[in-house]
Design a protein around this motif. Structure first.
Motif, PDB file in Angstrom:
ATOM      1  N   LEU A  24      -5.333  15.298   3.150  1.00 53.77           N
ATOM      2  CA  LEU A  24      -6.456  15.148   3.453  1.00 53.77           C
ATOM      3  C   LEU A  24      -6.527  13.947   4.202  1.00 53.77           C
ATOM      4  N   PHE A  25      -6.267  12.854   4.391  1.00 53.40           N
ATOM      5  CA  PHE A  25      -5.951  11.823   5.093  1.00 53.40           C
ATOM      6  C   PHE A  25      -6.210  12.332   6.417  1.00 53.40           C
ATOM      7  N   GLN A  26      -4.505  13.232   6.099  1.00 51.09           N
ATOM      8  CA  GLN A  26      -4.156  13.386   7.494  1.00 51.09           C
ATOM      9  C   GLN A  26      -5.369  14.385   8.192  1.00 51.09           C
ATOM     10  N   GLU A  27      -6.099  14.851   7.496  1.00 50.90           N
ATOM     11  CA  GLU A  27      -7.371  15.366   8.032  1.00 50.90           C
ATOM     12  C   GLU A  27      -8.288  14.996   8.516  1.00 50.90           C
ATOM     13  N   ILE A  28      -8.607  13.928   7.587  1.00 52.97           N
ATOM     14  CA  ILE A  28      -9.603  13.291   7.971  1.00 52.97           C
ATOM     15  C   ILE A  28      -9.561  12.309   9.304  1.00 52.97           C
ATOM     16  N   GLY A  29      -7.861  11.759   9.629  1.00 50.11           N
ATOM     17  CA  GLY A  29      -6.958  11.602  10.301  1.00 50.11           C
ATOM     18  C   GLY A  29      -7.545  11.872  11.750  1.00 50.11           C
ATOM     19  N   ASP A  30      -7.560  13.282  11.506  1.00 52.34           N
ATOM     20  CA  ASP A  30      -7.549  14.094  12.591  1.00 52.34           C
ATOM     21  C   ASP A  30      -9.477  13.813  13.672  1.00 52.34           C
ATOM     22  N   VAL A  31     -10.270  14.129  12.267  1.00 51.26           N
ATOM     23  CA  VAL A  31     -11.761  14.166  12.251  1.00 51.26           C
ATOM     24  C   VAL A  31     -12.042  12.531  13.778  1.00 51.26           C
ATOM     25  N   ALA A  32     -11.389  11.924  12.558  1.00 48.05           N
ATOM     26  CA  ALA A  32     -11.587  10.360  12.993  1.00 48.05           C
ATOM     27  C   ALA A  32     -10.679  10.554  14.754  1.00 48.05           C
ATOM     28  N   HIS A  33     -10.258  11.535  15.134  1.00 50.32           N
ATOM     29  CA  HIS A  33      -9.605  10.803  16.063  1.00 50.32           C
ATOM     30  C   HIS A  33     -10.956  11.935  17.062  1.00 50.32           C
ATOM     31  N   SER A  34     -11.132  12.925  16.838  1.00 50.09           N
ATOM     32  CA  SER A  34     -12.210  13.680  17.848  1.00 50.09           C
ATOM     33  C   SER A  34     -13.540  13.327  17.762  1.00 50.09           C
ATOM     34  N   ALA A  35     -14.341  12.644  16.591  1.00 50.41           N
ATOM     35  CA  ALA A  35     -15.719  12.627  16.974  1.00 50.41           C
ATOM     36  C   ALA A  35     -15.222  11.044  17.196  1.00 50.41           C
ATOM     37  N   TYR A  36     -14.358  10.420  17.028  1.00 48.41           N
ATOM     38  CA  TYR A  36     -14.776   8.757  17.591  1.00 48.41           C
ATOM     39  C   TYR A  36     -13.668   7.751  17.956  1.00 48.41           C
ATOM     40  N   LEU A  38     -10.441   7.357  17.257  1.00 48.71           N
ATOM     41  CA  LEU A  38      -9.442   6.546  16.345  1.00 48.71           C
ATOM     42  C   LEU A  38      -8.491   7.179  16.901  1.00 48.71           C
ATOM     43  N   ASP A  39      -7.271   6.553  16.692  1.00 45.15           N
ATOM     44  CA  ASP A  39      -5.853   7.630  16.656  1.00 45.15           C
ATOM     45  C   ASP A  39      -5.684   7.102  15.355  1.00 45.15           C
ATOM     46  N   ALA A  40      -5.273   8.775  15.265  1.00 43.96           N
ATOM     47  CA  ALA A  40      -5.188   9.382  14.227  1.00 43.96           C
ATOM     48  C   ALA A  40      -3.516   8.605  12.832  1.00 43.96           C
ATOM     49  N   SER A  41      -2.606   8.459  13.664  1.00 42.69           N
ATOM     50  CA  SER A  41      -1.433   8.518  12.583  1.00 42.69           C
ATOM     51  C   SER A  41      -2.721   6.587  11.596  1.00 42.69           C
ATOM     52  N   VAL A  42      -3.076   6.157  13.371  1.00 43.54           N
ATOM     53  CA  VAL A  42      -3.378   4.385  12.886  1.00 43.54           C
ATOM     54  C   VAL A  42      -4.271   4.777  11.204  1.00 43.54           C
ATOM     55  N   THR A  43      -4.929   5.697  11.816  1.00 45.38           N
ATOM     56  CA  THR A  43      -6.395   6.179  10.592  1.00 45.38           C
ATOM     57  C   THR A  43      -6.210   6.427   9.478  1.00 45.38           C
ATOM     58  N   VAL A  44      -4.806   7.499   9.456  1.00 42.21           N
ATOM     59  CA  VAL A  44      -4.611   7.857   7.665  1.00 42.21           C
ATOM     60  C   VAL A  44      -3.499   6.149   7.287  1.00 42.21           C
ATOM     61  N   ASN A  45      -2.654   6.180   7.857  1.00 46.97           N
ATOM     62  CA  ASN A  45      -1.775   4.935   7.473  1.00 46.97           C
ATOM     63  C   ASN A  45      -3.316   3.717   6.604  1.00 46.97           C
ATOM     64  N   ALA A  46      -4.390   3.426   7.441  1.00 49.30           N
ATOM     65  CA  ALA A  46      -5.197   2.453   6.680  1.00 49.30           C
ATOM     66  C   ALA A  46      -5.543   2.763   5.625  1.00 49.30           C
ATOM     67  N   LEU A  47      -5.890   4.187   5.339  1.00 47.55           N
ATOM     68  CA  LEU A  47      -6.720   5.167   4.842  1.00 47.55           C
ATOM     69  C   LEU A  47      -5.585   4.775   3.350  1.00 47.55           C
ATOM     70  N   LEU A  48      -4.259   5.446   3.059  1.00 47.78           N
ATOM     71  CA  LEU A  48      -3.516   5.150   2.574  1.00 47.78           C
ATOM     72  C   LEU A  48      -3.150   3.858   1.895  1.00 47.78           C
ATOM     73  N   GLU A  49      -2.926   2.924   2.666  1.00 49.77           N
ATOM     74  CA  GLU A  49      -3.306   1.255   1.920  1.00 49.77           C
ATOM     75  C   GLU A  49      -3.954   0.547   1.071  1.00 49.77           C
ATOM     76  N   ARG A  50      -4.951   1.508   1.473  1.00 54.82           N
ATOM     77  CA  ARG A  50      -6.377   0.649   1.091  1.00 54.82           C
ATOM     78  C   ARG A  50      -6.167   2.043  -0.682  1.00 54.82           C
ATOM     79  N   GLU A  51      -5.748   3.176  -0.548  1.00 55.42           N
ATOM     80  CA  GLU A  51      -5.941   3.878  -2.081  1.00 55.42           C
ATOM     81  C   GLU A  51      -4.413   3.128  -2.506  1.00 55.42           C
ATOM     82  N   ASN A  52      -3.305   2.663  -1.878  1.00 54.80           N
ATOM     83  CA  ASN A  52      -2.584   2.219  -2.671  1.00 54.80           C
ATOM     84  C   ASN A  52      -3.232   0.791  -3.338  1.00 54.80           C
ATOM     85  N   LEU A  53      -4.570  -0.047  -3.306  1.00 50.74           N
ATOM     86  CA  LEU A  53      -5.179  -0.342  -4.193  1.00 50.74           C
ATOM     87  C   LEU A  53      -5.021  -0.211  -5.251  1.00 50.74           C
ATOM     88  N   GLY A  54      -6.447   1.028  -5.344  1.00 55.87           N
ATOM     89  CA  GLY A  54      -6.605   1.338  -6.737  1.00 55.87           C
ATOM     90  C   GLY A  54      -7.027   3.252  -5.954  1.00 55.87           C
TER      91      GLY A  54
END
Length: 154
Positions: A24-36, A38-54
């Motif tokens: 899902l985060f990979q899909e969101i990364g693709d959406v963030a890339h096409s809409a804004y 944003l680098d898709a892989s950086v976006t995915v990694n940022a989401l995963l890092e935050r998700e690791n907190l809880g």
């Protein structure tokens, strides 16, 4: 601040299947890339890092993944509807089919919190979530989100 100031129509998508939170985060990364742009892989990694907190699954089938990212000048969002819910580690253990991801500048502070509160308040409405789940067209979903926000503001 309102939803239309953080969410572009092209950042609203429906996915037939995402097999996991990471997918899902990979899909969101693709959406963030096409809409804004944003680098898709950086976006995915940022989401995963935050998700690791809880887990960011807030219950009732809704998740609010979010991350702070370098290079942004304002808070932006991506709304994703899943035809098949996935396990998200939500507080109520219900699978998630509605995800509203937020991306904020690293120094966003209050702006980031205001955006999270706005999205959380909006998606806490059972009637809105029912309407969203009954419509799997991105244009209709954007209209429902925009309409819900203007009704709340009135």
């Amino acid at each position: 601040m309102d939803l239309t100031s953080i969410l572009k129509p092209e950042a609203v998508k429906v996915f037939s299947a995402a097999s996991s939170k990471k997918r899902l985060f990979q899909e969101i990364g693709d959406v963030a890339h096409s809409a804004y742009g944003l680098d898709a892989s950086v976006t995915v990694n940022a989401l995963l890092e935050r998700e690791n907190l809880g887990p960011t699954g807030v219950g009732h089938g809704v998740a609010l993944p979010h991350a702070r990212m370098e290079g942004l000048i304002k808070v932006v969002g991506a709304f994703v509807m899943l035809e098949k819910p996935i396990d998200f580690g939500a507080v109520d253990r219900q699978p998630v089919d509605i995800a509203f991801a937020l991306f904020a500048p690293e120094d966003a502070g209050v702006e980031h919190l205001k955006a999270l509160a706005l999205v959380s308040r909006t998606l806490r409405e059972p009637s809105l979530c029912s309407k969203l789940r009954a419509n799997l067209d991105a244009t209709t979903l954007y209209a429902l989100l925009s309409e819900a926000q203007s009704v709340q503001a009135a």
